[in-house]
Design a protein around this motif. Sequence first.
Motif, mmCIF file in Angstrom:
data_model
loop_
_atom_site.group_PDB
_atom_site.id
_atom_site.type_symbol
_atom_site.label_atom_id
_atom_site.label_comp_id
_atom_site.label_asym_id
_atom_site.label_seq_id
_atom_site.Cartn_x
_atom_site.Cartn_y
_atom_site.Cartn_z
ATOM 1 N N PRO A 1 -21.873 17.217 -11.057
ATOM 2 C CA PRO A 1 -21.136 16.792 -12.149
ATOM 3 C C PRO A 1 -19.657 16.830 -11.563
ATOM 4 O O PRO A 1 -19.127 17.183 -10.493
ATOM 5 C CB PRO A 1 -21.304 18.120 -13.188
ATOM 6 C CG PRO A 1 -22.451 18.720 -12.549
ATOM 7 C CD PRO A 1 -22.613 18.259 -11.287
ATOM 8 N N PRO B 1 -19.559 17.059 -17.635
ATOM 9 C CA PRO B 1 -20.731 17.871 -17.546
ATOM 10 C C PRO B 1 -20.202 19.133 -16.399
ATOM 11 O O PRO B 1 -19.200 18.720 -15.675
ATOM 12 C CB PRO B 1 -22.000 17.027 -16.930
ATOM 13 C CG PRO B 1 -21.200 15.524 -16.477
ATOM 14 C CD PRO B 1 -19.877 15.594 -17.333
ATOM 15 N N HIS C 1 -30.397 15.135 -11.625
ATOM 16 C CA HIS C 1 -28.961 15.583 -12.068
ATOM 17 C C HIS C 1 -29.056 17.074 -12.055
ATOM 18 O O HIS C 1 -29.708 17.605 -12.843
ATOM 19 C CB HIS C 1 -28.952 15.091 -13.457
ATOM 20 C CG HIS C 1 -28.270 13.466 -13.544
ATOM 21 N ND1 HIS C 1 -28.250 13.064 -14.638
ATOM 22 C CD2 HIS C 1 -28.213 12.551 -12.584
ATOM 23 C CE1 HIS C 1 -27.943 11.547 -14.367
ATOM 24 N NE2 HIS C 1 -27.939 11.275 -13.361
ATOM 25 N N VAL D 1 -27.294 19.088 -13.575
ATOM 26 C CA VAL D 1 -26.147 19.305 -14.667
ATOM 27 C C VAL D 1 -26.781 20.745 -15.633
ATOM 28 O O VAL D 1 -28.101 20.724 -16.042
ATOM 29 C CB VAL D 1 -26.444 18.154 -15.600
ATOM 30 C CG1 VAL D 1 -25.686 18.341 -16.974
ATOM 31 C CG2 VAL D 1 -25.623 17.071 -15.043
#
Length: 315
Positions: free
Chosen positions: A177, A213, A238, A240
């Motif tokens: 992010p 994020p 990801h 996140v």
Amino acid sequence: MTTFLRRPRCNFAILNQSMHMQVFVTGASGFVGSAIVQQLLQQGHGVLGLARTAEAAEKLRQAGATAHEGDLNDLNRLKTGAAQCDAVIHTAFNHDFSRFKASCEEDRQVILALGEALAGSNRPLIVTSGIGLLHQDRLVTEADRPASAETTPRAASEEAVHNLVAQGGNAYILRLPPTVHDKGDHGFIPMVIQMARTHGVSAYIGEGSNRWPAVHRQDAAQMYRLILEQQPEQRVFHAVAEEGIPFRQIATAIGKGLQLPVTGKDEAGAEAHFGWFKHFAAIDCAASSAQSRATLGWTPQYPGLMADLVPGIYF
């Protein structure tokens, strides 16, 4: 053209419970890289870390890793490091924004060189990318791909990975992010804090509804390790923990931490306050990590960004 041998895949999730690997890590003494090194060593893996300076080499040795002197400009040294190891994690990147496109194309060449060193094997390469490359009117997912490097220069890294995979390489993309937070961060949040100090006000653009994020660096480091150990069929991940924090909320926390007023800026005001950083301050890239969590069994354990925006960490 580099060629790879396609080998039958095995269940690495089971195999790696008892298998320790030697891992070549670029950016090993950096903010994210050092957390990855710590995670790998704690799990019994060995680390060969790329060290650009004597100070970085000493930091790696003190952590229990082995230093491999060299930098991103020396592709032969990179290949030598990768060739010695069972896997490669690539986190280093030249963040000189005055020559951003050139740095992105150089990263493409670094990734292809690392892939060449791993050619003929099933040894994994994990490459760092950014969620900020993706812009949708919805949560972006691991299945989304950025525009080409012609219009989005940082996409060069992902293009290089897809190129390696198409040739049979065992390569992965891990998107971080805009903010990877923790004590010692020298990325975007400290930049925003310094701008607030300089101008005497903590600012956001428009209504500040654009979303960033976020992830704690220790949680991000764990995802790198899990990809390494499990080597799943999924290729894009990801890291996140929080899908999208409104920038106004971030600016408000910074204002509170610095005891400064908080205000929205129009186009001209944002230019004056943020300067070259205005593009990043305006990014809206809320992102999902649902598929990554399901595939890897990854559950973030560390504090969120708002919990970290406190004295002793960022102020």
